[in-house]
Design an enzyme around this catalytic site. Structure first.
Site, PDB file in Angstrom:
ATOM      1  N   ARG A   1       0.830  -1.207   0.000  1.00 22.17           N
ATOM      2  CA  ARG A   1       0.000   0.000   0.000  1.00 22.17           C
ATOM      3  C   ARG A   1       0.865   1.257   0.000  1.00 22.17           C
ATOM      4  NH1 ARG A   1      -2.424   2.611   4.284  1.00 22.17           N
ATOM      5  NH2 ARG A   1      -2.147   0.818   5.646  1.00 22.17           N
TER       6      ARG A   1
ATOM      7  N   TYR B   1     -16.565  13.277 -18.573  1.00 22.02           N
ATOM      8  CA  TYR B   1     -17.024  11.896 -18.411  1.00 22.02           C
ATOM      9  C   TYR B   1     -18.102  11.835 -17.332  1.00 22.02           C
ATOM     10  CZ  TYR B   1     -16.588   6.970 -16.945  1.00 22.02           C
ATOM     11  OH  TYR B   1     -16.826   5.672 -16.589  1.00 22.02           O
TER      12      TYR B   1
ATOM     13  N   ASP C   1      -7.648  15.493 -17.710  1.00 23.78           N
ATOM     14  CA  ASP C   1      -7.806  14.081 -18.054  1.00 23.78           C
ATOM     15  C   ASP C   1      -7.354  13.909 -19.507  1.00 23.78           C
ATOM     16  OD1 ASP C   1      -8.682  11.540 -18.794  1.00 23.78           O
ATOM     17  OD2 ASP C   1     -10.476  11.646 -17.540  1.00 23.78           O
TER      18      ASP C   1
ATOM     19  N   LYS D   1      -7.594   2.333 -20.620  1.00 24.41           N
ATOM     20  CA  LYS D   1      -7.852   2.665 -22.018  1.00 24.41           C
ATOM     21  C   LYS D   1      -6.568   2.546 -22.854  1.00 24.41           C
ATOM     22  CE  LYS D   1     -12.000   3.678 -20.436  1.00 24.41           C
ATOM     23  NZ  LYS D   1     -11.855   3.796 -18.965  1.00 24.41           N
TER      24      LYS D   1
END
Length: 398
Positions: free
Chosen positions: A58, A112, A185, A210
């Protein structure tokens, strides 16, 4: 170890052997969640950041760190932080930009759908106000920044799904003039087409699911920024825990190897498909920055890699409702009706019921997402096969 019980041998045999004197060509997958050192002083120094190393996944992982270094290099940034999804990356970037109760965000109105919902629903419950604006209207953006005094300005290089292109240098200058940080983005463009950090952007985020991963087999996100800001991102991730796993990092890094090669084909195919769609009698409108009549064609030509306008298209089927769009999508044989983008496969998606389902019909109408709009992620197949599939599907669904 041979004098130990079989129970002990089963647990420890073969582990933690001598350190090799070779270097693997491909970064290994480090699935270990914890790490040990020769002395407790060494471990303490890693915890204290007095020496590099890993203690708990983590907090950091060697495979994930390799991916972060690779994406930072591609985006021309100092450091990057990988996340379990693109939405986790956007969330962390907003928090790192000190978006908190009592502050405001100015955001593109056609971001988005999940980003829109994150800001308008989740962040609003935490006392954050978001002012949505047409990001291509620089006068309206400046007015919003002056009036709202935002902590951050958030937009997409190429918007999802209407393919509006942001004038990033102008927006950065404007936001910084009034003390706001800029989050972009860059998923639709990819660092092959455009590098926002070179124009002064503070945080670049990607859904690495993507184009970066590129093969439809791994979920992830990444934020690229300065070394100083990345310290804040890492501390946030330690607390929130939206880390990317090492297996996902390795798959994404493998995808990165072919990003430039894939993007060349994506861009070339999309340009040809967009031109073909524009001439089709059943298509009322095509949204693609590479078309000369696109409202931001000049901006895209000025900012993007020469001749590259991305692999994303959206188009409107004339006089179509949801049933007719569904009939078109079901008639496709090569192109796949799947809710993602940036894969090697050609993918079609209906924004009204997927990416922007979280918006009300009124909200969708306000930003221009109509009943006949189809988003098309053009793959790397032979372009003639892609066009033939679109043609037969439009004919069969008519």
């Amino acid at each position: 170890m041979t004098s130990k019980s079989i129970f002990t041998l089963a647990v420890h045999a073969g582990e933690r052997g001598p350190r090799p004197d070779f270097t693997p060509v491909v970064t290994p997958i480090y699935n270990s969640t914890t790490y040990i050192y020769e002395s407790m002083e060494d471990l303490d120094a890693v915890f204290a950041r007095e020496r590099p190393g890993y203690v708990y996944t983590r907090y950091g992982n060697p495979t994930v760190a390799a991916l972060e270094k690779a994406v930072a290099a591609l985006e021309g940034g100092e450091e990057a932080m990988a996340f379990a999804s693109g939405m986790a990356a956007i969330h962390a970037a907003l928090l790192a930009a000190k978006v908190e109760a009592g502050t405001t965000v100015v955001a593109a109105q056609d971001v988005y759908g999940a980003t829109y919902a994150l800001l308008s629903r989740l962040f609003s419950t935490l006392g954050v106000r978001t002012h949505f604006v047409d990001i291509t209207d620089l006068t309206a953006v400046e007015q919003a920044i002056v009036e709202e005094k935002p902590r951050a300005v958030l937009f997409e290089t190429v918007s999802n799904p209407l393919l509006k292109v942001a004038d990033t240098p102008a927006l950065v200058e404007m936001a910084h003039r009034y003390g706001a940080e800029v989050i972009v983005d860059n998923t639709f463009a990819s660092p092959y087409v455009f590098q926002p950090l070179a124009h002064g952007v503070d945080y670049v985020v990607h859904s690495s699911t993507k184009y970066l991963g590129g093969h439809g087999d791994v979920l992830g996100g990444v934020a690229v920024t300065s070394a100083q800001r990345c310290v804040t991102l890492r501390e946030l991730t330690k607390l929130v825990g939206g880390n990317l796993g090492p297996n996902e990092a390795w798959l994404t890094m493998r995808g990165l190897k072919t990003l430039p090669l894939r993007m060349v084909q994506h861009c070339r195919n999309a340009a040809q498909v967009a031109a073909w769609l524009q001439d089709h009698p059943r298509i009322s409108r095509v949204h693609y920055p590479g078309l000369s009549d696109h409202p931001q064609h000049e901006v895209a030509t000025r900012l993007f890699r020469p001749g590259c306008y991305g692999g994303m298209i959206s188009f409107e089927i004339a006089d179509a409702d949801q049933a007719r769009v569904f009939a078109f999508m079901e008639a496709l044989q090569l192109c796949l009706p799947a809710t993602s983008l940036g894969d090697v496969y050609s993918l079609v998606m209906y924004p009204a019921h997927s990416s922007h389902r979280a918006l009300t019909p009124e909200e969708r109408a306000q930003i221009g997402i109509g009943a006949g709009l189809v988003r098309f992620s053009v793959g790397i197949e032979d372009v003639e096969d892609i066009i033939a599939d679109l043609e037969q599907a439009l004919e069969r669904s008519s």
